[in-house]
Design an enzyme around this catalytic site. Sequence first.
Site, PDB file in Angstrom:
ATOM      1  N   GLU A 126      30.321  14.922 -32.293  1.00 19.68           N
ATOM      2  CA  GLU A 126      29.755  14.785 -33.624  1.00 19.68           C
ATOM      3  C   GLU A 126      29.846  13.328 -34.071  1.00 19.68           C
ATOM      4  O   GLU A 126      30.395  12.482 -33.369  1.00 19.68           O
ATOM      5  CB  GLU A 126      30.464  15.723 -34.611  1.00 19.68           C
ATOM      6  CG  GLU A 126      30.218  17.196 -34.285  1.00 19.68           C
ATOM      7  CD  GLU A 126      30.773  18.136 -35.327  1.00 19.68           C
ATOM      8  OE1 GLU A 126      31.365  17.668 -36.315  1.00 19.68           O
ATOM      9  OE2 GLU A 126      30.627  19.357 -35.149  1.00 19.68           O
ATOM     10  N   HIS A 243      27.547  15.833 -47.473  1.00 16.55           N
ATOM     11  CA  HIS A 243      26.989  16.104 -46.149  1.00 16.55           C
ATOM     12  C   HIS A 243      25.530  15.680 -46.155  1.00 16.55           C
ATOM     13  O   HIS A 243      24.769  16.068 -47.047  1.00 16.55           O
ATOM     14  CB  HIS A 243      27.107  17.585 -45.801  1.00 16.55           C
ATOM     15  CG  HIS A 243      26.945  17.851 -44.336  1.00 16.55           C
ATOM     16  ND1 HIS A 243      25.732  17.725 -43.702  1.00 16.55           N
ATOM     17  CD2 HIS A 243      27.833  18.208 -43.380  1.00 16.55           C
ATOM     18  CE1 HIS A 243      25.888  17.997 -42.416  1.00 16.55           C
ATOM     19  NE2 HIS A 243      27.152  18.292 -42.195  1.00 16.55           N
ATOM     20  N   ARG A 289      29.036   9.637 -41.963  1.00 19.73           N
ATOM     21  CA  ARG A 289      28.312  10.506 -42.879  1.00 19.73           C
ATOM     22  C   ARG A 289      27.859   9.805 -44.152  1.00 19.73           C
ATOM     23  O   ARG A 289      26.774  10.084 -44.667  1.00 19.73           O
ATOM     24  CB  ARG A 289      29.189  11.714 -43.247  1.00 19.73           C
ATOM     25  CG  ARG A 289      29.223  12.768 -42.166  1.00 19.73           C
ATOM     26  CD  ARG A 289      30.069  13.952 -42.575  1.00 19.73           C
ATOM     27  NE  ARG A 289      29.944  15.029 -41.602  1.00 19.73           N
ATOM     28  CZ  ARG A 289      30.639  16.162 -41.667  1.00 19.73           C
ATOM     29  NH1 ARG A 289      31.501  16.342 -42.645  1.00 19.73           N
ATOM     30  NH2 ARG A 289      30.469  17.099 -40.753  1.00 19.73           N
ATOM     31  N   HIS A 348      30.108  18.097 -50.053  1.00 17.45           N
ATOM     32  CA  HIS A 348      30.586  18.865 -48.906  1.00 17.45           C
ATOM     33  C   HIS A 348      32.105  18.907 -48.813  1.00 17.45           C
ATOM     34  O   HIS A 348      32.676  19.934 -48.461  1.00 17.45           O
ATOM     35  CB  HIS A 348      30.008  18.257 -47.625  1.00 17.45           C
ATOM     36  CG  HIS A 348      30.295  19.029 -46.385  1.00 17.45           C
ATOM     37  ND1 HIS A 348      29.899  20.343 -46.220  1.00 17.45           N
ATOM     38  CD2 HIS A 348      30.935  18.680 -45.239  1.00 17.45           C
ATOM     39  CE1 HIS A 348      30.279  20.773 -45.037  1.00 17.45           C
ATOM     40  NE2 HIS A 348      30.923  19.802 -44.415  1.00 17.45           N
ATOM     41  N   ARG A 383      35.906  11.199 -44.464  1.00 12.56           N
ATOM     42  CA  ARG A 383      36.440  12.088 -43.436  1.00 12.56           C
ATOM     43  C   ARG A 383      35.604  12.037 -42.157  1.00 12.56           C
ATOM     44  O   ARG A 383      34.385  12.103 -42.191  1.00 12.56           O
ATOM     45  CB  ARG A 383      36.465  13.523 -43.970  1.00 12.56           C
ATOM     46  CG  ARG A 383      36.890  14.568 -42.950  1.00 12.56           C
ATOM     47  CD  ARG A 383      36.895  15.941 -43.579  1.00 12.56           C
ATOM     48  NE  ARG A 383      35.566  16.379 -43.946  1.00 12.56           N
ATOM     49  CZ  ARG A 383      34.756  17.125 -43.188  1.00 12.56           C
ATOM     50  NH1 ARG A 383      35.159  17.500 -41.987  1.00 12.56           N
ATOM     51  NH2 ARG A 383      33.573  17.509 -43.614  1.00 12.56           N
TER      52      ARG A 383
END
Length: 533
Positions: A126, A243, A289, A348, A383
């Site tokens: 990811e 997100h 992100r 998110h 994160r």
Amino acid sequence: MEVSVEDFAPAYIGKDVDDVVILGGGLAGLFCALKLSPRPVTVITNAPIGQGASSAWAQGGIAAAISEPDSVEEHRDDTLVAGCGICEEKIVEQMTREGSDRVHDLLSYGVPFDKDLEGRLKFSREAAHSHSRVVRVRGDMAGRAIMDALISAVRKTPSIRILEGYIGESLLGKGRYVTGVLARRRGGIERLAFPAKAVVLASGGVGHLFGLTTNPYEANGHGLAMAARAGAVIADAEFVQFHPTALDVGKDPAPLATEALRGEGAILVNKAGERFMEKVHPDLELAPRDIVARAIHEEVSAGRGAFLDCREAIGAKFQEEFPTVFKAATAAGIDPSKDLLPVAPAEHYHMGGVLTDANGRTSLDGLWAAGEVASTGAHGANRLASNSLLEAVVFAARIAEDIQGLMPTPRSAYWNEMDDAPGLPSQRNVEERDAITVLRTTLSKNVGVLRDAGGLKEALSDIVRAEKICVRQSIRNMMVAGKIIAAAALKREESRGGHFRKDFPQEHPDLAKRSYTTLSEVETLTAEALETA
């Protein structure tokens, strides 16, 4: 501490003081309860167990350095880079080093992580990870599968008592000591006071305070507000992760198009078919992100739209490999194997929360915190993908170990059935529903992907006005949590990770550190903001 057991004579008070009360029935709460067995534990959960927990909605999986090409050091370094300079390095080291053991714990509880034909765990990659290290279940079903396995284990553990359908309202305490939890039956007026030797907050995040979110209704900031009202120190509250790829199909909560899709090669395009991440970051769709979220936000705001193109990378395999996303897309009339998926950034995850140490202890005696409600310093300003479930199990286990070391041997290993009467139906207050709408609208508008001083002051003003018509403590808790986030964002005059200020668009080297606040300071910042708005 504002509330003591003696203040609530009308409430039902158990005959005994519980060893441990855990507020929250998600991954952190249930994992901690299992690790505390056979010590008697009461788990208080807002919704029926397994429902309303953000953990169950997690699609990507758990990141852990288990495969041979990977290493704990590389996982640590990836986490530190994503955290934009303010992670607690020792905490990150500890979390990544214990990840493998916690994944094997989950396997022992029956979690069916994906494996190859030889029985070895399969790993996916990811965003911002240097290796494929995310363990998944059927592509996008990790959260649900993990929760199903833990719920089954909890149901078979006689030392764990589950109290479903109660909303935590306040922490009980004397001075700086937390001595229990006051909870109200959901939809009713009955309250229960639970005195305890140890209280663990595992109540989840703040997602549903925002108008566009991937989180369930129960992620409403109650635990954060309860701890703040009790005097706990709050850390990094301004850092909210959006997100990048929530499905923009008019649903609340917004269905999530897991990052694993981009890990498998799906690309982002606008209406003109332009792959816009080529102009933004060398890692393209697998950039951190916050960068991807801002790029998508810009395309959507400019009217060019943003779409996830999975047709070539996944195509006909979509339904089999990503059944959750496929179901959400087809429910909106979209076939992701043939059509583009419209996406937009949605709230998110909250990197901030109640400040804890390496063992999950907060600044209040008798209170621990784990999961999204906690701020361990592991995530910093942004994160790393799939580190949230890892953090939850690592620190839930450490909390259990810490509590076991502090308390004498349990007096028993089972609970008798609890004798509690059903609560009376409450009159839903229309004005309070309006106040929640104001809160969610102003946070999405003014405390979202892009922020500035004017918008943050407007948000604080909106929340203060809405707060005046709130009666139930649970709704006031939502307002308190919203003020904490907005005030912390106003206080940090720079851009870093998930916090981006249009009026301070650069990182400031002097601010490369965590932030700390209390409810008292939040109220002062709010009053000052209203004077200058």
